[in-house]
Enzyme design. Structure first.
Site, PDB file in Angstrom:
ATOM      1  N   LYS A  76       0.857  -1.196   0.000  1.00 25.48           N
ATOM      2  CA  LYS A  76       0.000   0.000   0.000  1.00 25.48           C
ATOM      3  C   LYS A  76       0.892   1.244   0.000  1.00 25.48           C
ATOM      4  CE  LYS A  76      -3.884   2.102   2.544  1.00 25.48           C
ATOM      5  NZ  LYS A  76      -4.794   1.982   3.714  1.00 25.48           N
ATOM      6  N   SER A 151      -9.744   1.970   2.711  1.00 24.74           N
ATOM      7  CA  SER A 151      -8.862   2.699   1.833  1.00 24.74           C
ATOM      8  C   SER A 151      -7.808   1.823   1.158  1.00 24.74           C
ATOM      9  CB  SER A 151      -8.134   3.786   2.622  1.00 24.74           C
ATOM     10  OG  SER A 151      -7.332   3.194   3.634  1.00 24.74           O
ATOM     11  N   SER A 175     -10.087  -0.256   6.987  1.00 21.68           N
ATOM     12  CA  SER A 175      -9.499  -0.231   5.647  1.00 21.68           C
ATOM     13  C   SER A 175      -8.741  -1.478   5.208  1.00 21.68           C
ATOM     14  CB  SER A 175      -8.571   0.975   5.516  1.00 21.68           C
ATOM     15  OG  SER A 175      -9.327   2.127   5.346  1.00 21.68           O
TER      16      SER A 175
HETATM   17  N1  GLN Z   1     -13.376   4.438   6.085  1.00 20.61           N
HETATM   18  C1  GLN Z   1     -12.754   4.953   7.246  1.00 20.61           C
HETATM   19  C2  GLN Z   1     -12.357   6.381   7.019  1.00 20.61           C
HETATM   20  O1  GLN Z   1     -12.651   6.896   6.003  1.00 20.61           O
HETATM   21  C3  GLN Z   1     -11.589   4.110   7.614  1.00 20.61           C
HETATM   22  C4  GLN Z   1     -10.390   4.349   6.813  1.00 20.61           C
HETATM   23  C5  GLN Z   1      -9.213   3.518   7.239  1.00 20.61           C
HETATM   24  O2  GLN Z   1      -9.360   2.512   7.931  1.00 20.61           O
HETATM   25  N2  GLN Z   1      -8.026   3.963   6.861  1.00 20.61           N
HETATM   26  O3  GLN Z   1     -11.772   7.019   7.829  1.00 20.61           O
END
Ligand code: GLN
Length: 485
Positions: A76, A151, A175
Protein backbone atom coordinates in the site's frame (compact mmCIF):
# COMPACT_ATOMS: atom_id res chain seq x y z
CA UNK A 1 0.76 -19.20 -10.81
CA UNK A 2 -1.38 -16.10 -10.29
CA UNK A 3 -4.04 -18.01 -8.36
CA UNK A 4 -1.70 -19.80 -5.99
CA UNK A 5 -1.45 -18.90 -2.33
CA UNK A 6 1.74 -17.61 -0.78
CA UNK A 7 2.12 -20.95 0.98
CA UNK A 8 1.85 -22.86 -2.30
CA UNK A 9 4.22 -20.49 -4.05
CA UNK A 10 6.73 -20.92 -1.22
CA UNK A 11 6.55 -24.69 -1.74
CA UNK A 12 6.95 -24.29 -5.50
CA UNK A 13 10.03 -22.12 -5.07
CA UNK A 14 11.54 -24.56 -2.62
CA UNK A 15 10.86 -27.53 -4.89
CA UNK A 16 12.44 -25.68 -7.81
CA UNK A 17 9.21 -25.81 -9.85
CA UNK A 18 9.89 -22.20 -10.82
CA UNK A 19 12.34 -19.48 -9.86
CA UNK A 20 11.58 -16.22 -8.12
CA UNK A 21 12.49 -14.42 -11.36
CA UNK A 22 9.94 -16.47 -13.31
CA UNK A 23 7.26 -15.86 -10.72
CA UNK A 24 8.03 -12.15 -10.40
CA UNK A 25 8.20 -11.66 -14.17
CA UNK A 26 4.88 -13.38 -14.72
CA UNK A 27 3.16 -11.17 -12.15
CA UNK A 28 4.77 -7.98 -13.46
CA UNK A 29 3.66 -8.92 -16.99
CA UNK A 30 0.17 -9.58 -15.72
CA UNK A 31 0.02 -6.17 -14.05
CA UNK A 32 1.20 -4.51 -17.24
CA UNK A 33 -1.39 -6.36 -19.31
CA UNK A 34 -4.41 -6.14 -17.07
CA UNK A 35 -4.11 -3.34 -14.51
CA UNK A 36 -5.06 -0.56 -16.95
CA UNK A 37 -8.73 -0.88 -16.03
CA UNK A 38 -8.42 -2.01 -12.43
CA UNK A 39 -5.89 0.74 -11.55
CA UNK A 40 -4.68 -1.09 -8.45
CA UNK A 41 -1.07 0.12 -8.66
CA UNK A 42 0.19 3.69 -8.47
CA UNK A 43 3.82 2.69 -9.03
CA UNK A 44 5.26 -0.60 -10.30
CA UNK A 45 8.89 -1.16 -9.32
CA UNK A 46 9.82 -3.58 -12.08
CA UNK A 47 13.59 -3.14 -12.07
CA UNK A 48 13.97 -3.35 -8.30
CA UNK A 49 11.64 -6.36 -8.15
CA UNK A 50 13.59 -8.28 -10.78
CA UNK A 51 16.92 -7.47 -9.15
CA UNK A 52 15.57 -8.66 -5.79
CA UNK A 53 14.18 -11.82 -7.40
CA UNK A 54 17.58 -12.60 -8.91
CA UNK A 55 19.22 -12.06 -5.55
CA UNK A 56 16.66 -14.37 -3.91
CA UNK A 57 17.29 -17.07 -6.51
CA UNK A 58 21.04 -16.78 -6.02
CA UNK A 59 20.67 -16.99 -2.24
CA UNK A 60 18.41 -20.03 -2.55
CA UNK A 61 21.00 -21.77 -4.72
CA UNK A 62 23.42 -21.25 -1.81
CA UNK A 63 21.04 -22.85 0.69
CA UNK A 64 18.86 -19.94 1.84
CA UNK A 65 15.61 -21.53 3.00
CA UNK A 66 13.78 -18.63 4.65
CA UNK A 67 10.09 -19.37 4.03
CA UNK A 68 9.19 -16.00 2.48
CA UNK A 69 12.35 -15.56 0.42
CA UNK A 70 11.67 -14.72 -3.22
CA UNK A 71 7.93 -14.20 -2.74
CA UNK A 72 6.38 -11.10 -4.30
CA UNK A 73 4.18 -8.67 -2.44
CA UNK A 74 2.20 -5.52 -3.23
CA UNK A 75 2.63 -2.59 -0.84
CA UNK A 76 0.00 0.00 0.00
CA UNK A 77 1.38 3.38 -0.98
CA UNK A 78 1.22 4.56 2.63
CA UNK A 79 4.38 2.64 3.65
CA UNK A 80 7.61 4.53 3.10
CA UNK A 81 9.84 2.73 0.62
CA UNK A 82 13.33 4.10 0.21
CA UNK A 83 13.97 5.78 -3.12
CA UNK A 84 10.49 4.97 -4.42
CA UNK A 85 7.59 7.39 -4.66
CA UNK A 86 5.39 7.12 -1.57
CA UNK A 87 2.32 9.18 -2.47
CA UNK A 88 -0.32 8.14 0.08
CA UNK A 89 -2.78 8.57 -2.79
CA UNK A 90 -2.33 12.34 -2.66
CA UNK A 91 -1.19 15.07 -4.99
CA UNK A 92 0.54 16.46 -1.90
CA UNK A 93 3.08 13.61 -2.00
CA UNK A 94 3.07 12.90 -5.73
CA UNK A 95 6.72 13.95 -5.89
CA UNK A 96 7.80 12.41 -2.57
CA UNK A 97 10.51 9.76 -2.61
CA UNK A 98 10.83 8.32 0.85
CA UNK A 99 14.40 8.59 2.20
CA UNK A 100 13.98 5.49 4.37
CA UNK A 101 11.99 2.26 4.66
CA UNK A 102 9.12 1.70 7.08
CA UNK A 103 9.96 -0.88 9.74
CA UNK A 104 7.47 -3.30 8.20
CA UNK A 105 9.19 -2.97 4.83
CA UNK A 106 12.59 -3.53 6.44
CA UNK A 107 11.32 -6.63 8.18
CA UNK A 108 9.70 -8.11 5.08
CA UNK A 109 12.80 -7.38 3.02
CA UNK A 110 14.89 -9.09 5.69
CA UNK A 111 12.57 -12.09 5.35
CA UNK A 112 13.37 -12.07 1.61
CA UNK A 113 10.13 -10.69 0.22
CA UNK A 114 10.04 -8.75 -3.01
CA UNK A 115 8.03 -5.56 -3.50
CA UNK A 116 6.21 -5.45 -6.85
CA UNK A 117 5.10 -1.87 -6.38
CA UNK A 118 2.90 0.52 -4.50
CA UNK A 119 -0.86 0.14 -4.51
CA UNK A 120 -3.59 2.69 -4.97
CA UNK A 121 -5.52 3.92 -1.96
CA UNK A 122 -7.90 6.59 -0.76
CA UNK A 123 -6.05 9.87 -0.21
CA UNK A 124 -4.28 9.65 3.15
CA UNK A 125 -6.31 6.48 3.80
CA UNK A 126 -9.51 8.46 4.22
CA UNK A 127 -12.35 6.63 2.57
CA UNK A 128 -14.26 3.39 2.12
CA UNK A 129 -14.34 3.10 -1.66
CA UNK A 130 -10.94 4.07 -3.05
CA UNK A 131 -12.59 6.91 -4.94
CA UNK A 132 -10.72 9.70 -3.15
CA UNK A 133 -7.32 8.80 -4.63
CA UNK A 134 -5.48 11.47 -6.62
CA UNK A 135 -4.61 8.62 -9.03
CA UNK A 136 -8.23 7.80 -9.84
CA UNK A 137 -10.56 5.13 -8.53
CA UNK A 138 -9.76 1.43 -8.34
CA UNK A 139 -12.24 -1.00 -9.90
CA UNK A 140 -13.34 -4.22 -8.26
CA UNK A 141 -11.91 -7.17 -10.22
CA UNK A 142 -15.12 -9.16 -9.59
CA UNK A 143 -17.27 -6.49 -11.18
CA UNK A 144 -15.66 -3.43 -12.68
CA UNK A 145 -18.74 -1.30 -12.06
CA UNK A 146 -18.22 -1.77 -8.30
CA UNK A 147 -15.78 -0.19 -5.88
CA UNK A 148 -13.10 -2.41 -4.30
CA UNK A 149 -13.66 -0.88 -0.86
CA UNK A 150 -11.19 1.43 0.84
CA UNK A 151 -8.86 2.70 1.83
CA UNK A 152 -6.64 -0.31 0.99
CA UNK A 153 -8.66 -0.84 -2.22
CA UNK A 154 -5.61 -1.14 -4.47
CA UNK A 155 -4.07 -3.84 -2.29
CA UNK A 156 -7.32 -5.83 -2.13
CA UNK A 157 -7.92 -5.53 -5.87
CA UNK A 158 -4.32 -6.49 -6.68
CA UNK A 159 -4.63 -9.74 -4.73
CA UNK A 160 -8.11 -10.53 -6.13
CA UNK A 161 -6.96 -9.84 -9.70
CA UNK A 162 -4.00 -12.17 -9.35
CA UNK A 163 -1.37 -9.43 -9.59
CA UNK A 164 0.19 -10.35 -6.24
CA UNK A 165 -0.32 -13.29 -3.89
CA UNK A 166 -0.49 -10.93 -0.92
CA UNK A 167 -0.38 -7.26 -0.04
CA UNK A 168 0.13 -4.85 2.82
CA UNK A 169 -2.75 -2.74 4.01
CA UNK A 170 -3.51 -0.38 6.87
CA UNK A 171 -6.67 -0.19 8.92
CA UNK A 172 -7.73 2.90 10.87
CA UNK A 173 -11.45 2.23 10.81
CA UNK A 174 -11.84 -0.82 8.58
CA UNK A 175 -9.50 -0.23 5.65
CA UNK A 176 -8.08 -3.75 5.61
CA UNK A 177 -11.24 -5.69 6.47
CA UNK A 178 -13.81 -3.89 4.33
CA UNK A 179 -11.82 -4.00 1.05
CA UNK A 180 -10.86 -7.62 1.82
CA UNK A 181 -14.60 -8.36 2.15
CA UNK A 182 -15.48 -6.49 -1.06
CA UNK A 183 -12.73 -8.23 -3.05
CA UNK A 184 -13.17 -11.76 -1.69
CA UNK A 185 -9.81 -12.04 0.07
CA UNK A 186 -8.61 -12.47 3.67
CA UNK A 187 -7.44 -9.41 5.60
CA UNK A 188 -6.29 -9.04 9.20
CA UNK A 189 -6.16 -5.90 11.30
CA UNK A 190 -3.83 -6.75 14.18
CA UNK A 191 -4.13 -5.48 17.75
CA UNK A 192 -3.06 -1.84 18.06
CA UNK A 193 0.67 -1.93 18.82
CA UNK A 194 1.34 -5.39 17.36
CA UNK A 195 2.86 -4.01 14.15
CA UNK A 196 5.16 -1.00 14.06
CA UNK A 197 3.75 2.19 12.60
CA UNK A 198 7.20 3.66 11.96
CA UNK A 199 7.35 4.79 8.35
CA UNK A 200 3.65 4.27 7.82
CA UNK A 201 2.28 7.70 6.90
CA UNK A 202 0.11 8.78 9.82
CA UNK A 203 -3.61 9.34 9.49
CA UNK A 204 -5.02 8.84 13.03
CA UNK A 205 -2.14 7.68 15.18
CA UNK A 206 -4.17 6.08 17.97
CA UNK A 207 -6.10 3.94 15.47
CA UNK A 208 -3.76 3.18 12.53
CA UNK A 209 -2.46 -0.36 12.25
CA UNK A 210 -0.76 -2.17 9.36
CA UNK A 211 -1.61 -5.73 8.49
CA UNK A 212 -1.62 -8.49 5.88
CA UNK A 213 -4.08 -9.05 3.03
CA UNK A 214 -3.86 -12.38 1.21
CA UNK A 215 -5.77 -15.34 -0.24
CA UNK A 216 -5.94 -17.31 2.98
CA UNK A 217 -5.63 -17.04 6.73
CA UNK A 218 -2.58 -19.28 6.53
CA UNK A 219 -0.89 -16.74 4.25
CA UNK A 220 -1.84 -13.93 6.65
CA UNK A 221 -0.24 -15.95 9.46
CA UNK A 222 2.98 -16.20 7.45
CA UNK A 223 3.04 -12.47 6.84
CA UNK A 224 2.03 -11.33 10.29
CA UNK A 225 4.83 -13.39 11.80
CA UNK A 226 7.30 -11.48 9.63
CA UNK A 227 5.72 -8.02 10.16
CA UNK A 228 4.96 -7.98 13.87
CA UNK A 229 7.12 -7.09 16.82
CA UNK A 230 8.40 -4.38 19.07
CA UNK A 231 10.10 -1.41 17.44
CA UNK A 232 12.09 1.12 19.41
CA UNK A 233 11.18 3.70 16.77
CA UNK A 234 7.46 3.37 17.53
CA UNK A 235 6.71 4.01 21.18
CA UNK A 236 3.22 2.56 20.79
CA UNK A 237 4.48 -0.77 19.49
CA UNK A 238 4.23 -3.40 22.18
CA UNK A 239 7.19 -5.30 23.63
CA UNK A 240 5.62 -8.71 23.53
CA UNK A 241 6.96 -11.88 21.98
CA UNK A 242 5.65 -12.63 18.49
CA UNK A 243 4.13 -16.09 18.66
CA UNK A 244 4.52 -18.69 15.93
CA UNK A 245 1.20 -18.00 14.25
CA UNK A 246 1.54 -20.97 11.90
CA UNK A 247 1.92 -23.35 14.82
CA UNK A 248 -1.49 -22.29 16.14
CA UNK A 249 -3.28 -23.07 12.88
CA UNK A 250 -4.38 -26.61 13.57
CA UNK A 251 -6.25 -26.13 16.80
CA UNK A 252 -9.67 -27.85 16.69
CA UNK A 253 -12.68 -25.63 17.31
CA UNK A 254 -14.71 -28.00 19.50
CA UNK A 255 -16.07 -25.97 22.40
CA UNK A 256 -15.16 -22.58 20.90
CA UNK A 257 -17.66 -19.99 22.12
CA UNK A 258 -18.82 -17.63 19.39
CA UNK A 259 -20.80 -14.51 20.23
CA UNK A 260 -23.02 -12.82 17.66
CA UNK A 261 -23.39 -9.14 18.62
CA UNK A 262 -27.06 -8.41 18.12
CA UNK A 263 -26.23 -4.85 17.06
CA UNK A 264 -24.39 -6.28 14.03
CA UNK A 265 -27.53 -7.95 12.68
CA UNK A 266 -29.98 -5.06 12.86
CA UNK A 267 -31.46 -2.52 10.49
CA UNK A 268 -29.40 -1.63 7.48
CA UNK A 269 -27.86 -5.06 7.04
CA UNK A 270 -28.34 -6.35 3.50
CA UNK A 271 -30.36 -9.58 3.50
CA UNK A 272 -27.95 -11.52 1.28
CA UNK A 273 -25.03 -10.50 3.47
CA UNK A 274 -26.98 -11.61 6.53
CA UNK A 275 -27.82 -15.01 5.09
CA UNK A 276 -24.21 -15.62 4.00
CA UNK A 277 -23.01 -14.80 7.52
CA UNK A 278 -25.64 -17.06 9.11
CA UNK A 279 -24.56 -19.90 6.78
CA UNK A 280 -20.95 -19.36 7.81
CA UNK A 281 -21.97 -19.57 11.47
CA UNK A 282 -23.60 -22.95 10.71
CA UNK A 283 -20.28 -24.15 9.35
CA UNK A 284 -18.71 -23.22 12.68
CA UNK A 285 -21.44 -25.09 14.54
CA UNK A 286 -20.71 -28.15 12.44
CA UNK A 287 -17.07 -27.80 13.52
CA UNK A 288 -18.12 -28.00 17.16
CA UNK A 289 -18.41 -24.33 18.12
CA UNK A 290 -21.16 -23.06 20.42
CA UNK A 291 -22.99 -19.93 19.34
CA UNK A 292 -24.86 -17.38 21.44
CA UNK A 293 -26.08 -13.82 21.13
CA UNK A 294 -24.23 -11.04 22.91
CA UNK A 295 -24.67 -7.29 23.07
CA UNK A 296 -22.26 -4.42 22.40
CA UNK A 297 -24.59 -1.70 23.62
CA UNK A 298 -22.53 1.33 22.55
CA UNK A 299 -22.13 0.22 18.93
CA UNK A 300 -24.32 3.06 17.63
CA UNK A 301 -21.83 5.58 19.06
CA UNK A 302 -18.80 4.18 17.26
CA UNK A 303 -19.17 6.04 13.96
CA UNK A 304 -19.84 9.43 15.61
CA UNK A 305 -16.96 8.98 18.08
CA UNK A 306 -14.59 7.90 15.32
CA UNK A 307 -15.52 10.85 13.13
CA UNK A 308 -14.46 13.19 15.92
CA UNK A 309 -11.29 11.36 17.01
CA UNK A 310 -9.90 10.37 13.59
CA UNK A 311 -10.27 13.84 12.01
CA UNK A 312 -8.81 15.45 15.16
CA UNK A 313 -5.70 13.30 14.92
CA UNK A 314 -5.58 13.72 11.15
CA UNK A 315 -5.73 17.52 11.36
CA UNK A 316 -2.72 17.41 13.65
CA UNK A 317 -0.78 14.81 11.62
CA UNK A 318 -1.42 16.55 8.32
CA UNK A 319 -0.22 19.95 9.53
CA UNK A 320 3.27 18.87 8.45
CA UNK A 321 2.34 19.24 4.77
CA UNK A 322 3.09 22.93 4.54
CA UNK A 323 5.09 23.17 1.33
CA UNK A 324 8.29 23.89 3.23
CA UNK A 325 9.95 20.56 3.86
CA UNK A 326 8.63 18.02 1.36
CA UNK A 327 5.78 17.32 -0.97
CA UNK A 328 3.83 19.71 -3.14
CA UNK A 329 4.65 23.43 -3.08
CA UNK A 330 2.57 26.06 -4.85
CA UNK A 331 4.21 28.21 -7.54
CA UNK A 332 5.48 31.72 -6.75
CA UNK A 333 4.19 32.28 -3.21
CA UNK A 334 4.09 35.96 -2.30
CA UNK A 335 4.66 35.32 1.43
CA UNK A 336 4.65 32.51 3.97
CA UNK A 337 0.93 32.58 4.54
CA UNK A 338 0.25 32.44 0.82
CA UNK A 339 2.67 29.47 0.59
CA UNK A 340 0.79 27.54 3.28
CA UNK A 341 -2.63 28.38 1.98
CA UNK A 342 -2.14 27.66 -1.67
CA UNK A 343 0.05 24.60 -1.10
CA UNK A 344 -2.59 23.00 1.06
CA UNK A 345 -5.49 24.14 -1.11
CA UNK A 346 -3.84 22.63 -4.19
CA UNK A 347 -2.29 19.55 -2.61
CA UNK A 348 -5.24 18.07 -0.69
CA UNK A 349 -8.46 16.68 -2.11
CA UNK A 350 -11.96 17.40 -0.82
CA UNK A 351 -12.28 14.53 1.67
CA UNK A 352 -8.94 15.35 3.30
CA UNK A 353 -9.88 19.02 3.55
CA UNK A 354 -13.22 18.09 5.11
CA UNK A 355 -11.46 16.03 7.78
CA UNK A 356 -8.89 18.75 8.52
CA UNK A 357 -11.71 21.26 9.00
CA UNK A 358 -13.70 18.93 11.26
CA UNK A 359 -10.61 17.99 13.25
CA UNK A 360 -9.42 21.56 13.71
CA UNK A 361 -12.89 22.54 14.84
CA UNK A 362 -13.29 19.75 17.40
CA UNK A 363 -9.86 20.47 18.87
CA UNK A 364 -10.39 24.20 19.11
CA UNK A 365 -10.86 25.97 22.40
CA UNK A 366 -14.47 25.90 23.46
CA UNK A 367 -15.30 22.79 21.46
CA UNK A 368 -12.63 20.43 22.79
CA UNK A 369 -14.66 19.38 25.84
CA UNK A 370 -17.90 19.10 23.94
CA UNK A 371 -16.51 16.97 21.14
CA UNK A 372 -13.05 15.54 21.54
CA UNK A 373 -13.11 14.77 25.25
CA UNK A 374 -16.65 13.37 24.97
CA UNK A 375 -15.61 11.17 22.05
CA UNK A 376 -12.70 9.80 24.09
CA UNK A 377 -15.10 8.95 26.92
CA UNK A 378 -17.38 7.15 24.48
CA UNK A 379 -14.34 5.32 23.16
CA UNK A 380 -13.74 3.95 26.63
CA UNK A 381 -17.32 2.64 26.81
CA UNK A 382 -16.97 0.97 23.43
CA UNK A 383 -13.79 -0.75 24.53
CA UNK A 384 -15.50 -1.93 27.71
CA UNK A 385 -18.35 -3.45 25.65
CA UNK A 386 -15.81 -5.74 23.98
CA UNK A 387 -14.04 -6.64 27.21
CA UNK A 388 -17.39 -7.56 28.77
CA UNK A 389 -18.36 -9.67 25.74
CA UNK A 390 -15.05 -11.52 25.91
CA UNK A 391 -15.85 -12.52 29.48
CA UNK A 392 -18.61 -14.63 27.97
CA UNK A 393 -17.30 -15.78 24.59
CA UNK A 394 -13.97 -16.46 22.85
CA UNK A 395 -14.60 -14.65 19.59
CA UNK A 396 -17.26 -12.46 18.03
CA UNK A 397 -18.60 -12.88 14.51
CA UNK A 398 -20.65 -10.77 12.17
CA UNK A 399 -20.51 -9.09 8.76
CA UNK A 400 -17.48 -6.98 7.80
CA UNK A 401 -19.70 -4.48 6.01
CA UNK A 402 -23.46 -3.90 5.84
CA UNK A 403 -23.63 -4.43 2.08
CA UNK A 404 -21.57 -6.05 -0.66
CA UNK A 405 -19.41 -3.74 -2.80
CA UNK A 406 -21.50 -0.81 -4.02
CA UNK A 407 -21.37 0.82 -7.45
CA UNK A 408 -18.66 3.35 -8.27
CA UNK A 409 -20.07 6.83 -7.71
CA UNK A 410 -23.01 5.53 -5.66
CA UNK A 411 -22.19 7.28 -2.39
CA UNK A 412 -21.91 10.98 -3.03
CA UNK A 413 -22.94 12.01 0.47
CA UNK A 414 -20.03 11.66 2.93
CA UNK A 415 -22.27 10.47 5.78
CA UNK A 416 -23.59 7.55 3.73
CA UNK A 417 -19.97 6.65 3.01
CA UNK A 418 -19.05 6.90 6.72
CA UNK A 419 -21.87 4.50 7.58
CA UNK A 420 -20.09 1.81 5.56
CA UNK A 421 -17.84 1.43 8.58
CA UNK A 422 -20.44 0.62 11.22
CA UNK A 423 -19.13 -2.90 11.84
CA UNK A 424 -15.43 -2.15 11.58
CA UNK A 425 -14.78 1.15 13.33
CA UNK A 426 -15.49 0.12 16.94
CA UNK A 427 -12.71 -2.48 16.65
CA UNK A 428 -10.11 0.23 16.02
CA UNK A 429 -11.47 2.36 18.84
CA UNK A 430 -11.09 -0.64 21.16
CA UNK A 431 -7.68 -1.65 19.75
CA UNK A 432 -8.65 -5.31 19.32
CA UNK A 433 -7.79 -7.49 16.29
CA UNK A 434 -10.25 -8.42 13.52
CA UNK A 435 -10.13 -10.47 10.36
CA UNK A 436 -12.40 -10.63 7.31
CA UNK A 437 -12.78 -13.95 5.53
CA UNK A 438 -14.59 -14.68 2.24
CA UNK A 439 -17.98 -16.24 3.03
CA UNK A 440 -20.18 -16.07 -0.06
CA UNK A 441 -21.46 -13.85 -2.82
CA UNK A 442 -24.26 -11.51 -3.70
CA UNK A 443 -24.40 -12.03 -7.45
CA UNK A 444 -20.82 -11.52 -8.59
CA UNK A 445 -19.84 -9.49 -5.50
CA UNK A 446 -18.11 -11.18 -2.54
CA UNK A 447 -19.23 -11.08 1.10
CA UNK A 448 -16.89 -11.06 4.10
CA UNK A 449 -17.34 -12.65 7.50
CA UNK A 450 -15.68 -10.63 10.24
CA UNK A 451 -14.17 -12.40 13.25
CA UNK A 452 -13.04 -10.40 16.30
CA UNK A 453 -10.86 -11.46 19.19
CA UNK A 454 -9.33 -10.18 22.39
CA UNK A 455 -6.22 -8.01 22.40
CA UNK A 456 -3.28 -10.01 21.00
CA UNK A 457 -5.47 -13.00 20.04
CA UNK A 458 -4.27 -12.88 16.42
CA UNK A 459 -3.14 -16.52 16.61
CA UNK A 460 -6.58 -17.62 17.68
CA UNK A 461 -8.30 -15.49 15.02
CA UNK A 462 -6.07 -16.85 12.29
CA UNK A 463 -6.79 -20.40 13.43
CA UNK A 464 -10.55 -19.78 13.60
CA UNK A 465 -10.41 -18.34 10.07
CA UNK A 466 -8.16 -21.15 8.84
CA UNK A 467 -10.52 -23.85 10.12
CA UNK A 468 -13.33 -22.22 8.15
CA UNK A 469 -11.15 -22.20 5.06
CA UNK A 470 -10.43 -25.89 5.52
CA UNK A 471 -14.18 -26.53 5.49
CA UNK A 472 -15.21 -24.13 2.69
CA UNK A 473 -13.82 -22.95 -0.63
CA UNK A 474 -15.03 -19.34 -0.82
CA UNK A 475 -11.45 -18.13 -0.50
CA UNK A 476 -10.48 -20.30 -3.46
CA UNK A 477 -12.84 -18.53 -5.85
CA UNK A 478 -11.21 -16.01 -8.09
CA UNK A 479 -12.54 -13.46 -10.55
CA UNK A 480 -9.87 -14.80 -12.90
CA UNK A 481 -11.42 -18.30 -13.02
CA UNK A 482 -13.04 -17.54 -16.37
CA UNK A 483 -10.02 -15.72 -17.77
CA UNK A 484 -8.88 -16.77 -21.21
CA UNK A 485 -5.74 -14.69 -21.73
N1 GLN B 1 -13.38 4.44 6.08
C1 GLN B 1 -12.75 4.95 7.25
C2 GLN B 1 -12.36 6.38 7.02
O1 GLN B 1 -12.65 6.90 6.00
C3 GLN B 1 -11.59 4.11 7.61
C4 GLN B 1 -10.39 4.35 6.81
C5 GLN B 1 -9.21 3.52 7.24
O2 GLN B 1 -9.36 2.51 7.93
N2 GLN B 1 -8.03 3.96 6.86
O3 GLN B 1 -11.77 7.02 7.83
Amino acid sequence: MHQMTLTELARGLKAGDFSSRELTTSLLDRIERLDGNINSFITVTREQALAAADAADAARAKGDDRPLAGLPLAIKDIFCTQGVRTSCGSKMLDNFQAPYNATVIEKLQAAGMIGLGKTNMDEFAMGSSNESSFYGPVRNPWDETAVPGGSSGGSAAAVAAGFAPAALGTDTGGSIRQPAAFCGITGLKPTYGRVSRYGMIAFASSLDQGGPMARSAEDCAHLLGAMAGHDLRDSTSVARVVPDYLAELDTPLAGLKIGLPKEYFGDGLDSEVESAIREAIKVYESLGAKVCEVSLPHTHLAVPAYYVIAPAEASSNLSRYDGVRFGHRCDNPVDLEDLYKRTRAEGFGDEVKRRILIGTHTLSEGFFDAYYRKAQQVRRLIRQDFLDAFDEVDVLMGPAAPTPAFDLGAKKDPVSMYLQDIYTIAINLAGIPGISVPAGFSGKRPIGLQILGQHFAEGQLLNVAHQFQQATDWHRRSPTDQETN
